[in-house]
Design an enzyme around this catalytic site. Structure first.
Site, PDB file in Angstrom:
ATOM      1  N   HIS A  18       0.841  -1.199   0.000  1.00  0.00           N
ATOM      2  CA  HIS A  18       0.000   0.000   0.000  1.00  0.00           C
ATOM      3  C   HIS A  18       0.881   1.256   0.000  1.00  0.00           C
ATOM      4  CE1 HIS A  18      -2.938  -2.749   2.331  1.00  0.00           C
ATOM      5  NE2 HIS A  18      -3.435  -2.615   1.125  1.00  0.00           N
ATOM      6  N   LYS A  42     -18.125  -7.012   7.270  1.00  0.00           N
ATOM      7  CA  LYS A  42     -16.795  -7.393   6.803  1.00  0.00           C
ATOM      8  C   LYS A  42     -15.859  -7.379   8.009  1.00  0.00           C
ATOM      9  CE  LYS A  42     -13.522  -6.643   3.048  1.00  0.00           C
ATOM     10  NZ  LYS A  42     -13.020  -5.781   1.985  1.00  0.00           N
ATOM     11  N   ARG A  96      -1.801  -6.252  -8.562  1.00  0.00           N
ATOM     12  CA  ARG A  96      -0.710  -7.181  -8.293  1.00  0.00           C
ATOM     13  C   ARG A  96      -0.605  -8.272  -9.345  1.00  0.00           C
ATOM     14  NH1 ARG A  96      -2.716  -7.836  -2.246  1.00  0.00           N
ATOM     15  NH2 ARG A  96      -4.578  -7.426  -3.462  1.00  0.00           N
ATOM     16  N   SER A 134      -2.451  -8.146   2.613  1.00  0.00           N
ATOM     17  CA  SER A 134      -2.814  -8.020   4.036  1.00  0.00           C
ATOM     18  C   SER A 134      -3.340  -9.336   4.576  1.00  0.00           C
ATOM     19  CB  SER A 134      -3.884  -6.943   4.225  1.00  0.00           C
ATOM     20  OG  SER A 134      -3.385  -5.688   3.913  1.00  0.00           O
TER      21      SER A 134
HETATM   22  P1  ADP Z   1      -9.383  -4.578  -0.359  1.00  0.00           P
HETATM   23  O1  ADP Z   1      -8.701  -5.661  -1.160  1.00  0.00           O
HETATM   24  O2  ADP Z   1     -10.171  -5.067   0.800  1.00  0.00           O
HETATM   25  O3  ADP Z   1     -10.040  -3.536  -1.199  1.00  0.00           O
HETATM   26  P2  ADP Z   1      -6.718  -3.827   0.364  1.00  0.00           P
HETATM   27  O4  ADP Z   1      -6.327  -2.873   1.416  1.00  0.00           O
HETATM   28  O5  ADP Z   1      -6.182  -5.194   0.440  1.00  0.00           O
HETATM   29  O6  ADP Z   1      -8.275  -3.748   0.355  1.00  0.00           O
HETATM   30  O7  ADP Z   1      -6.321  -3.245  -1.052  1.00  0.00           O
HETATM   31  C1  ADP Z   1      -6.605  -1.928  -1.435  1.00  0.00           C
HETATM   32  C2  ADP Z   1      -5.959  -1.642  -2.763  1.00  0.00           C
HETATM   33  O8  ADP Z   1      -4.554  -1.783  -2.646  1.00  0.00           O
HETATM   34  C3  ADP Z   1      -6.373  -2.585  -3.896  1.00  0.00           C
HETATM   35  O9  ADP Z   1      -6.412  -1.846  -5.101  1.00  0.00           O
HETATM   36  C4  ADP Z   1      -5.243  -3.587  -3.939  1.00  0.00           C
HETATM   37  O10 ADP Z   1      -5.096  -4.165  -5.214  1.00  0.00           O
HETATM   38  C5  ADP Z   1      -4.071  -2.694  -3.597  1.00  0.00           C
HETATM   39  N1  ADP Z   1      -2.957  -3.454  -3.035  1.00  0.00           N
HETATM   40  C6  ADP Z   1      -2.974  -4.277  -1.967  1.00  0.00           C
HETATM   41  N2  ADP Z   1      -1.766  -4.825  -1.762  1.00  0.00           N
HETATM   42  C7  ADP Z   1      -0.948  -4.316  -2.735  1.00  0.00           C
HETATM   43  C8  ADP Z   1       0.439  -4.520  -3.086  1.00  0.00           C
HETATM   44  N3  ADP Z   1       1.219  -5.361  -2.420  1.00  0.00           N
HETATM   45  N4  ADP Z   1       0.929  -3.835  -4.142  1.00  0.00           N
HETATM   46  C9  ADP Z   1       0.121  -3.006  -4.852  1.00  0.00           C
HETATM   47  N5  ADP Z   1      -1.185  -2.784  -4.586  1.00  0.00           N
HETATM   48  C10 ADP Z   1      -1.714  -3.431  -3.547  1.00  0.00           C
END
Ligand code: ADP
Length: 164
Positions: A18, A42, A96, A134
């Protein structure tokens, strides 16, 4: 005029993946609003206040380095409505792999149908952080594994506290 972006997610917890997307957003917007989704039903490991506080703490150095203003807000409705509330013209998402691509593009297109005035921008994950999720971080932490390579120390401490 200042450009505002909205980056929604669960951030449960915030990871280096993130943070990579957040730092790179500074090339596109002057103000980034991080939207912490707190949707009913959720389940999250960290409560909303902890997730918000963590983001504020770990994003402060990014703000200093890049000059981008970063604020954090919770939302429990549609991301596109939260983006509009934040005054954002751009929604930022990370990609990703192919499964992110399929899901994110579909969601981006449905959001575009609902809100043609808001553009979704996809940033490809950086090679060094592409594998971080996550959900896996939480599983590893639950089993006592080492997560320092995936999340900032503050997030690691928050997970440890939540697991106690
Ligand atoms: P959710 O999947 O519940 O919406 P996340 O916090 O996991 O929430 O993800 C939010 C955004 O961040 C999404 O667009 C996801 O693809 C992106 N994201 C999560 N992990 C990564 C990562 N390692 N690299 C790039 N983008 C990421």
């Amino acid at each position: 005029m200042a450009k505002t972006g909205f980056y929604p997610g669960s951030f449960d917890p915030v990871t280096y993946g993130h943070l990579d997307i957040i730092a790179r957003s500074a090339r596109m917007v002057d103000h980034l609003v991080l939207g912490v989704g707190v949707h009913h039903g959720k389940a999250s490991m960290l409560n909303a206040e902890v997730r918000v506080q963590l983001l504020e703490t770990v994003c402060s150095p990014i703000s200093t380095t890049t000059g981008m203003n970063i604020t954090v807000a919770t939302f429990d409705d549609l991301a596109i409505d939260a983006a509009r509330r934040a005054g954002a013209g751009l929604v930022i998402r990370g990609l990703r792999d192919a499964s992110d691509f399929d899901y994110e593009v579909q969601m981006g297109q449905m959001n575009a149908a609902m809100a043609p005035d808001v553009e979704t921008v996809f940033l490809a994950a950086s090679p060094a952080t592409r594998m971080i999720a996550s959900s896996l971080v939480k599983q590893i932490a639950k089993m006592g594994g080492e997560i320092s390579a995936f999340v900032p120390p503050e997030a690691k401490a928050a997970l440890a506290k939540a697991l106690k």
